[in-house]
Design a protein around this motif. Structure first.
Motif, PDB file in Angstrom:
ATOM      1  N   THR A 146     -42.542 126.113 -18.725  1.00 47.90           N
ATOM      2  CA  THR A 146     -41.415 126.114 -18.016  1.00 47.90           C
ATOM      3  C   THR A 146     -41.616 124.683 -16.918  1.00 47.90           C
ATOM      4  OG1 THR A 146     -40.550 128.110 -18.525  1.00 47.90           O
ATOM      5  CG2 THR A 146     -39.408 126.659 -17.005  1.00 47.90           C
ATOM      6  N   SER A 147     -42.677 125.270 -16.212  1.00 47.20           N
ATOM      7  CA  SER A 147     -42.994 124.224 -15.397  1.00 47.20           C
ATOM      8  C   SER A 147     -43.167 122.463 -15.413  1.00 47.20           C
ATOM      9  CB  SER A 147     -43.469 124.126 -14.623  1.00 47.20           C
ATOM     10  OG  SER A 147     -43.546 125.871 -13.551  1.00 47.20           O
ATOM     11  N   VAL A 148     -43.821 122.520 -16.784  1.00 46.56           N
ATOM     12  CA  VAL A 148     -44.295 121.352 -17.384  1.00 46.56           C
ATOM     13  C   VAL A 148     -42.773 120.829 -18.233  1.00 46.56           C
ATOM     14  CG1 VAL A 148     -45.314 120.046 -18.233  1.00 46.56           C
ATOM     15  CG2 VAL A 148     -46.568 121.458 -17.549  1.00 46.56           C
ATOM     16  N   THR A 149     -42.156 121.730 -18.616  1.00 53.21           N
ATOM     17  CA  THR A 149     -40.942 120.731 -19.735  1.00 53.21           C
ATOM     18  C   THR A 149     -39.863 120.600 -18.551  1.00 53.21           C
ATOM     19  OG1 THR A 149     -41.568 122.282 -21.387  1.00 53.21           O
ATOM     20  CG2 THR A 149     -39.432 121.604 -21.663  1.00 53.21           C
ATOM     21  N   PHE A 150     -39.312 121.233 -17.432  1.00 53.79           N
ATOM     22  CA  PHE A 150     -38.445 120.860 -16.874  1.00 53.79           C
ATOM     23  C   PHE A 150     -38.910 119.557 -15.626  1.00 53.79           C
ATOM     24  CE2 PHE A 150     -36.837 124.755 -18.987  1.00 53.79           C
ATOM     25  CZ  PHE A 150     -35.093 124.475 -18.988  1.00 53.79           C
ATOM     26  N   SER A 151     -40.076 119.859 -15.714  1.00 55.92           N
ATOM     27  CA  SER A 151     -40.339 118.672 -14.596  1.00 55.92           C
ATOM     28  C   SER A 151     -40.282 117.322 -15.653  1.00 55.92           C
ATOM     29  CB  SER A 151     -41.509 119.171 -14.554  1.00 55.92           C
ATOM     30  OG  SER A 151     -41.588 119.739 -13.154  1.00 55.92           O
ATOM     31  N   LEU A 152     -40.458 117.756 -16.504  1.00 54.30           N
ATOM     32  CA  LEU A 152     -40.477 115.873 -17.618  1.00 54.30           C
ATOM     33  C   LEU A 152     -39.030 116.110 -18.091  1.00 54.30           C
ATOM     34  CD1 LEU A 152     -42.627 116.806 -20.562  1.00 54.30           C
ATOM     35  CD2 LEU A 152     -43.231 114.855 -19.437  1.00 54.30           C
ATOM     36  N   LEU A 237     -39.096 115.799 -25.442  1.00 53.94           N
ATOM     37  CA  LEU A 237     -38.775 115.168 -23.716  1.00 53.94           C
ATOM     38  C   LEU A 237     -40.247 114.183 -24.141  1.00 53.94           C
ATOM     39  CD1 LEU A 237     -37.966 117.464 -21.400  1.00 53.94           C
ATOM     40  CD2 LEU A 237     -37.024 116.844 -22.471  1.00 53.94           C
ATOM     41  N   LEU A 238     -40.639 114.426 -24.612  1.00 53.60           N
ATOM     42  CA  LEU A 238     -42.867 113.851 -24.371  1.00 53.60           C
ATOM     43  C   LEU A 238     -41.927 112.390 -25.273  1.00 53.60           C
ATOM     44  CD1 LEU A 238     -45.102 116.370 -24.366  1.00 53.60           C
ATOM     45  CD2 LEU A 238     -44.266 114.100 -22.799  1.00 53.60           C
ATOM     46  N   GLY A 239     -41.518 112.879 -26.370  1.00 50.78           N
ATOM     47  CA  GLY A 239     -40.806 110.940 -27.253  1.00 50.78           C
ATOM     48  C   GLY A 239     -39.792 110.604 -26.302  1.00 50.78           C
ATOM     49  N   VAL A 240     -38.689 111.007 -26.068  1.00 51.52           N
ATOM     50  CA  VAL A 240     -37.649 110.367 -25.209  1.00 51.52           C
ATOM     51  C   VAL A 240     -38.567 109.225 -24.205  1.00 51.52           C
ATOM     52  CG1 VAL A 240     -35.457 110.484 -23.733  1.00 51.52           C
ATOM     53  CG2 VAL A 240     -35.800 112.191 -25.895  1.00 51.52           C
ATOM     54  N   LEU A 241     -39.477 110.420 -23.538  1.00 51.92           N
ATOM     55  CA  LEU A 241     -39.483 109.333 -23.105  1.00 51.92           C
ATOM     56  C   LEU A 241     -41.284 108.290 -22.957  1.00 51.92           C
ATOM     57  CD1 LEU A 241     -41.552 111.799 -20.190  1.00 51.92           C
ATOM     58  CD2 LEU A 241     -39.961 110.000 -19.703  1.00 51.92           C
TER      59      LEU A 241
END
Length: 253
Positions: A146-152, A237-241
């Motif tokens: 959750t921390s990593v996902t919402f930090s992204l 999110l990683l794909g968008v970034l």
């Protein structure tokens, strides 16, 4: 992998937390502690148990998730927005630092700050309510993911934001309603069938439900589905970034 670049970004962001300790750590912990006092001790003592769990204990995972998600989004967005605002982002982009190293540095620091707040709130909750963690490894896994996902997610918001108003829009106006309506203070089984179906459209439901399962072994959603949903959101999110850094969208004039 340029470890020194990652370390430099990470250490700088963590140093910013020490300079704003009251805002970054103390404020969210005190705010959440008030929820435990009011809903856990005062109101909770007058309410029936839910699925065999006291009301104060039942709401604890949701309150931790509320603080965790809010802090990760706020820290992730601020971390990249201020270099954009001051123009130092161009120095980072022109340096021999890969996209992955920039993201790991900023997102890693934001996730660490969120984890610190979450763990402090967890320790604070133990003072007010009786907590038993049935699956501590899964609890930590849910917190880390959750921390990593919402930090992204916060990192993306920081890239997109044009001003401070847009920067604070999601943490203040979007996340709290989603968290409150995601089963923080109630089980969705208490709702009519139609609203139960609507609740499943709320992504925060899966976070709160899976996290609650790691405490008490009870949940509104299968914890496996919760993990899959978090993983899918992270990959999106990683794909968008990745696309943003390849195209320079909102990063280069």
């Amino acid at each position: 992998m340029n470890i020194e670049a990652i370390k430099s970004i990470y250490v700088y962001e963590m140093a910013r937390t020490r300079r704003t300790l009251l805002q970054s750590i103390v404020s969210p912990v005190l705010s959440t502690a008030l929820y435990f006092v009011v809903f856990g001790a005062a109101v909770g003592s007058r309410m029936e148990a839910i699925d065999g769990v006291s009301y104060g204990g039942f709401i604890t995972p949701g309150l931790i998730m509320l603080a965790l998600v809010t802090q990760c989004v706020s820290n992730g967005s601020a971390g990249i927005y201020f270099p954009k605002f001051t123009g130092t982002i161009y120095e980072i982009l022109s340096a021999p630092v890969a996209f992955t190293e920039i993201v790991i540095g900023y997102v890693g620091a934001a996730a660490t700050k969120g984890m610190i707040v979450g763990l402090i709130i967890l320790a604070t909750a133990a003072v007010f309510v009786d907590l038993h963690i049935l699956h501590p490894v899964m609890m930590l896994l849910f917190m880390v993911l959750t921390s990593v996902t919402f930090s992204l997610a916060g990192f993306l918001i920081g890239i997109y934001a044009k001003n401070f108003e847009q920067l604070s829009l999601v943490p203040s106006l979007v996340i709290p309603p989603l968290t409150f309506l995601g089963g923080t203070f109630y089980s969705i089984e208490m709702l009519p069938p139609f609203w139960q179906a609507v609740s499943h459209l709320n992504p925060v439901l899966y976070l709160v439900s899976g996290f609650r399962w790691s405490f008490f072994g009870t949940s509104d959603v299968d914890p496996t589905i919760s993990l899959v949903m978090i993983g899918a959101f992270m990959l999106l999110l990683l794909g968008v970034l990745s696309w943003i850094f390849k195209t320079g969208y909102k990063l280069r004039p």
